[in-house]
Design a protein around this motif. Structure first.
Motif, PDB file in Angstrom:
ATOM      1  N   CYS A 218     -42.575   7.814  58.861  1.00 38.48           N
ATOM      2  CA  CYS A 218     -43.964   7.605  58.423  1.00 38.48           C
ATOM      3  C   CYS A 218     -44.270   8.270  57.076  1.00 38.48           C
ATOM      4  CB  CYS A 218     -44.926   8.147  59.461  1.00 38.48           C
ATOM      5  SG  CYS A 218     -44.714   7.382  61.065  1.00 38.48           S
ATOM      6  N   HIS A 219     -43.663   9.436  56.847  1.00 41.81           N
ATOM      7  CA  HIS A 219     -43.985  10.178  55.613  1.00 41.81           C
ATOM      8  C   HIS A 219     -42.792  10.209  54.683  1.00 41.81           C
ATOM      9  CE1 HIS A 219     -47.646  11.596  57.502  1.00 41.81           C
ATOM     10  NE2 HIS A 219     -46.946  12.052  58.519  1.00 41.81           N
ATOM     11  N   PRO A 220     -42.969   9.905  53.430  1.00 43.92           N
ATOM     12  CA  PRO A 220     -44.210   9.509  52.765  1.00 43.92           C
ATOM     13  C   PRO A 220     -44.362   7.996  52.584  1.00 43.92           C
ATOM     14  CG  PRO A 220     -42.583  10.128  51.135  1.00 43.92           C
ATOM     15  CD  PRO A 220     -41.891  10.185  52.476  1.00 43.92           C
ATOM     16  N   GLU A 221     -43.390   7.217  53.074  1.00 42.26           N
ATOM     17  CA  GLU A 221     -43.417   5.774  52.782  1.00 42.26           C
ATOM     18  C   GLU A 221     -44.692   5.092  53.292  1.00 42.26           C
ATOM     19  OE1 GLU A 221     -41.039   3.603  51.308  1.00 42.26           O
ATOM     20  OE2 GLU A 221     -39.993   5.379  50.580  1.00 42.26           O
ATOM     21  N   ILE A 222     -45.066   5.391  54.523  1.00 38.57           N
ATOM     22  CA  ILE A 222     -46.214   4.676  55.110  1.00 38.57           C
ATOM     23  C   ILE A 222     -47.495   5.473  54.925  1.00 38.57           C
ATOM     24  CG2 ILE A 222     -47.138   3.698  57.249  1.00 38.57           C
ATOM     25  CD1 ILE A 222     -44.201   3.249  58.132  1.00 38.57           C
ATOM     26  N   PHE A 223     -47.422   6.760  55.141  1.00 38.28           N
ATOM     27  CA  PHE A 223     -48.592   7.628  54.944  1.00 38.28           C
ATOM     28  C   PHE A 223     -48.288   8.596  53.802  1.00 38.28           C
ATOM     29  CE2 PHE A 223     -49.027   6.149  59.276  1.00 38.28           C
ATOM     30  CZ  PHE A 223     -50.362   5.802  59.318  1.00 38.28           C
ATOM     31  N   MET A 224     -48.873   8.290  52.656  1.00 37.59           N
ATOM     32  CA  MET A 224     -48.546   9.060  51.451  1.00 37.59           C
ATOM     33  C   MET A 224     -49.444  10.274  51.271  1.00 37.59           C
ATOM     34  SD  MET A 224     -47.902   6.090  48.717  1.00 37.59           S
ATOM     35  CE  MET A 224     -49.126   4.998  49.379  1.00 37.59           C
ATOM     36  N   GLY A 225     -50.663  10.166  51.798  1.00 34.01           N
ATOM     37  CA  GLY A 225     -51.641  11.229  51.559  1.00 34.01           C
ATOM     38  C   GLY A 225     -51.120  12.568  52.021  1.00 34.01           C
ATOM     39  N   VAL A 226     -51.256  13.563  51.172  1.00 37.80           N
ATOM     40  CA  VAL A 226     -50.724  14.867  51.522  1.00 37.80           C
ATOM     41  C   VAL A 226     -51.788  15.737  52.177  1.00 37.80           C
ATOM     42  CG1 VAL A 226     -49.871  17.017  50.522  1.00 37.80           C
ATOM     43  CG2 VAL A 226     -48.877  14.858  49.826  1.00 37.80           C
ATOM     44  N   LYS A 227     -52.974  15.728  51.622  1.00 39.33           N
ATOM     45  CA  LYS A 227     -54.027  16.589  52.150  1.00 39.33           C
ATOM     46  C   LYS A 227     -54.852  15.812  53.169  1.00 39.33           C
ATOM     47  CE  LYS A 227     -56.643  20.353  50.198  1.00 39.33           C
ATOM     48  NZ  LYS A 227     -57.250  20.891  48.987  1.00 39.33           N
ATOM     49  N   LYS A 228     -55.104  16.415  54.329  1.00 43.00           N
ATOM     50  CA  LYS A 228     -55.875  15.736  55.372  1.00 43.00           C
ATOM     51  C   LYS A 228     -57.276  15.423  54.862  1.00 43.00           C
ATOM     52  CE  LYS A 228     -57.595  15.989  59.946  1.00 43.00           C
ATOM     53  NZ  LYS A 228     -58.239  16.863  60.888  1.00 43.00           N
ATOM     54  N   GLY A 229     -57.702  14.183  55.044  1.00 44.48           N
ATOM     55  CA  GLY A 229     -59.036  13.779  54.620  1.00 44.48           C
ATOM     56  C   GLY A 229     -59.045  13.111  53.256  1.00 44.48           C
ATOM     57  N   ASN A 230     -57.928  13.208  52.521  1.00 42.61           N
ATOM     58  CA  ASN A 230     -57.880  12.583  51.197  1.00 42.61           C
ATOM     59  C   ASN A 230     -57.528  11.098  51.268  1.00 42.61           C
ATOM     60  OD1 ASN A 230     -58.587  14.872  49.931  1.00 42.61           O
ATOM     61  ND2 ASN A 230     -56.675  15.158  48.787  1.00 42.61           N
ATOM     62  N   SER A 231     -56.865  10.700  52.314  1.00 41.25           N
ATOM     63  CA  SER A 231     -56.498   9.282  52.434  1.00 41.25           C
ATOM     64  C   SER A 231     -57.592   8.544  53.186  1.00 41.25           C
ATOM     65  CB  SER A 231     -55.194   9.137  53.197  1.00 41.25           C
ATOM     66  OG  SER A 231     -54.208   9.871  52.572  1.00 41.25           O
ATOM     67  N   HIS A 232     -57.890   7.346  52.716  1.00 47.87           N
ATOM     68  CA  HIS A 232     -58.907   6.550  53.393  1.00 47.87           C
ATOM     69  C   HIS A 232     -58.270   5.278  53.931  1.00 47.87           C
ATOM     70  CE1 HIS A 232     -61.962   9.295  52.055  1.00 47.87           C
ATOM     71  NE2 HIS A 232     -61.358   9.306  50.874  1.00 47.87           N
ATOM     72  N   TYR A 233     -58.480   5.087  55.204  1.00 47.06           N
ATOM     73  CA  TYR A 233     -57.890   3.915  55.839  1.00 47.06           C
ATOM     74  C   TYR A 233     -58.992   2.942  56.194  1.00 47.06           C
ATOM     75  CZ  TYR A 233     -54.463   7.611  56.449  1.00 47.06           C
ATOM     76  OH  TYR A 233     -53.611   8.651  56.220  1.00 47.06           O
ATOM     77  N   SER A 234     -58.727   1.659  55.964  1.00 52.68           N
ATOM     78  CA  SER A 234     -59.715   0.661  56.381  1.00 52.68           C
ATOM     79  C   SER A 234     -59.026  -0.332  57.307  1.00 52.68           C
ATOM     80  CB  SER A 234     -60.282  -0.067  55.166  1.00 52.68           C
ATOM     81  OG  SER A 234     -59.332  -0.975  54.661  1.00 52.68           O
ATOM     82  N   MET A 235     -59.833  -0.925  58.171  1.00 45.83           N
ATOM     83  CA  MET A 235     -59.263  -1.882  59.120  1.00 45.83           C
ATOM     84  C   MET A 235     -58.689  -3.095  58.388  1.00 45.83           C
ATOM     85  SD  MET A 235     -59.300  -0.488  62.017  1.00 45.83           S
ATOM     86  CE  MET A 235     -58.615  -1.843  62.924  1.00 45.83           C
ATOM     87  N   VAL A 236     -59.266  -3.397  57.213  1.00 42.86           N
ATOM     88  CA  VAL A 236     -58.749  -4.546  56.441  1.00 42.86           C
ATOM     89  C   VAL A 236     -57.315  -4.236  55.994  1.00 42.86           C
ATOM     90  CG1 VAL A 236     -59.078  -5.954  54.362  1.00 42.86           C
ATOM     91  CG2 VAL A 236     -61.067  -5.212  55.692  1.00 42.86           C
TER      92      VAL A 236
END
Lengths: 268, 117
Positions: A218-236
């Motif tokens: 998963c990291h970092p290929e799929i989930f790149m965000g390092v700091k919690k809360g900095n990545s924003h995920y949308s259902m789209v």
């Protein structure tokens, strides 16, 4: 007369609206036994072979995702790995298990077909995987295999997580010769806030995901965000196969199963 | 004793006519080994040992210090050229896996540095 016209018009409208609504890009929901199916055709057609039909459901019941997608090296998208028959013959990718020697439930797993000139019997063995559009008997019948497993509404219609908890399936966490020995460090679970008001927050089980996937899948290929809360995920984005959608669209329980992720009680 | 002699002669003849591979295959047919051929090499090559040492620690990545992570990344970078020289299959498999290990260590290192800020 006016009344007749009105009735006819109303009927036309009633029949046309649903058919109009269906002309969009609505995808056919896969049947339980089709969910997770991947057709592999890197080179098959080029060498006059039928493309390979890979059934995720049986493989996921035998191995954790990590074994195949990290240790054996299968990519996360069909065709991304560029598997060749020569790789398999050398004992890599499918050949890591499909070599006629590796055991499953005490029985050797059938060997993948080879590049050599094939006898009729060997050709039949090839058809077990190179099976698109063919009716090939399998060692595992989906309905018989899943009958004793706890049910789920979507995907394969099986609650794989619960099946494992109940000990009905025991996915292997390593493969000799491929998995470097390493202790599993379990990560803590955490919450993710839902964006839509009234929608329960997500409880993300880092623990479960680490056991199945390891960290590097998963990291970092799929989930790149390092700091919690900095990545924003949308259902789209997710429905387009990004972040959670890398697995939860095609293989793991699908997005329609909202409560599986949006699980935090609204009124604690 | 006679049987032993006969068996030895047969093995020697096999080795002579068909090469050591045939004897190895014959020896393996009844063994029900769960180890793939790639892993049945007599000894793991040096690059492979180093690969195992580096990539077997991904699960512990969060517990490493910044220095340890930087050193692991450096070792990944040093190992890559050796894997580049292998045959196509192993190159593809192990470069992909090394890329994942390195990516994770770099990711954790960055996350640790960010936490300090």
């Amino acid at each position: 007369m006016n009344r007749k016209c009105f009735v006819i018009l109303a009927m036309i409208v009633l029949f046309c609206i649903p058919s109009q609504a269906q002309t969009g890009s609505k995808k056919k929901r896969p049947l339980p036994y089709e969910f997770g199916r991947v057709v592999l055709n890197n080179n098959a057609t080029k060498y006059e072979m039928t493309p390979v039909v890979f059934e995720h459901w049986i493989h996921r019941s035998k191995f954790t995702c990590r074994v195949c997608h990290v240790d054996v090296g299968f990519g996360m998208k069909a065709g991304a790995t560029g598997i060749r028959a020569a790789d398999i013959e050398r004992g890599y990718y499918c050949g890591a298990c499909h070599n006629g020697r590796t055991l499953n439930d005490g029985k050797p797993i059938f060997a993948a077909c080879s590049n050599k000139k094939l006898t009729y019997e060997e050709q039949k063995r090839c058809d077990r995987c190179h099976s698109q559009g063919k009716r090939v008997p399998s060692d595992f019948d989906f309905f018989a295999f899943t009958a004793p497993l706890p049910k789920e509404r979507f995907g394969n219609g099986v609650d794989w997580e619960k099946s494992e908890e109940m000990g009905l399936i025991k996915p292997q966490t390593s493969l000799a010769g491929f998995t470097p020995k390493n202790p599993l460090v379990v990560q803590k679970d955490f919450d993710l806030n839902a964006k839509v008001e009234g929608m329960p927050d997500i409880i993300f089980s880092h623990k479960k995901h680490t056991v199945w996937n390891g960290c590097e899948l998963c990291h970092p290929e799929i989930f790149m965000g390092v700091k919690k809360g900095n990545s924003h995920y949308s259902m789209v984005d997710i429905s387009e196969g990004k972040s959670c959608g890398a697995c939860h669209v095609t293989v793991a329980f699908p997005l329609a199963d909202c409560q599986r992720c949006h699980a935090k009680p609204v009124h604690p | 004793m006679n049987r032993m002699l006969r068996a030895t002669v047969v093995v020697c003849l096999l080795a002579g006519f068909m090469g050591p591979g045939a004897v190895l295959c014959a020896a393996q047919t009844g063994s029900h080994s769960t180890t793939p051929p790639a892993a049945q090499a007599p000894a793991r090559e040096a690059w492979q040992k180093e690969f195992d040492r580096i990539c077997s620690r991904t699960q512990e990545a969060m517990s490493f210090s910044e220095e340890e992570l930087a050193s692991l990344i450096q070792r990944c970078d040093a190992l890559a050229p050796q894997i580049e020289k292998l045959d196509e299959t192993r190159r593809k498999v192990y470069l992909g896996r090394l890329h994942m290990c390195r990516g994770l260590y770099a990711y954790v290192l960055e996350s640790k540095r960010n936490q300090k800020k």
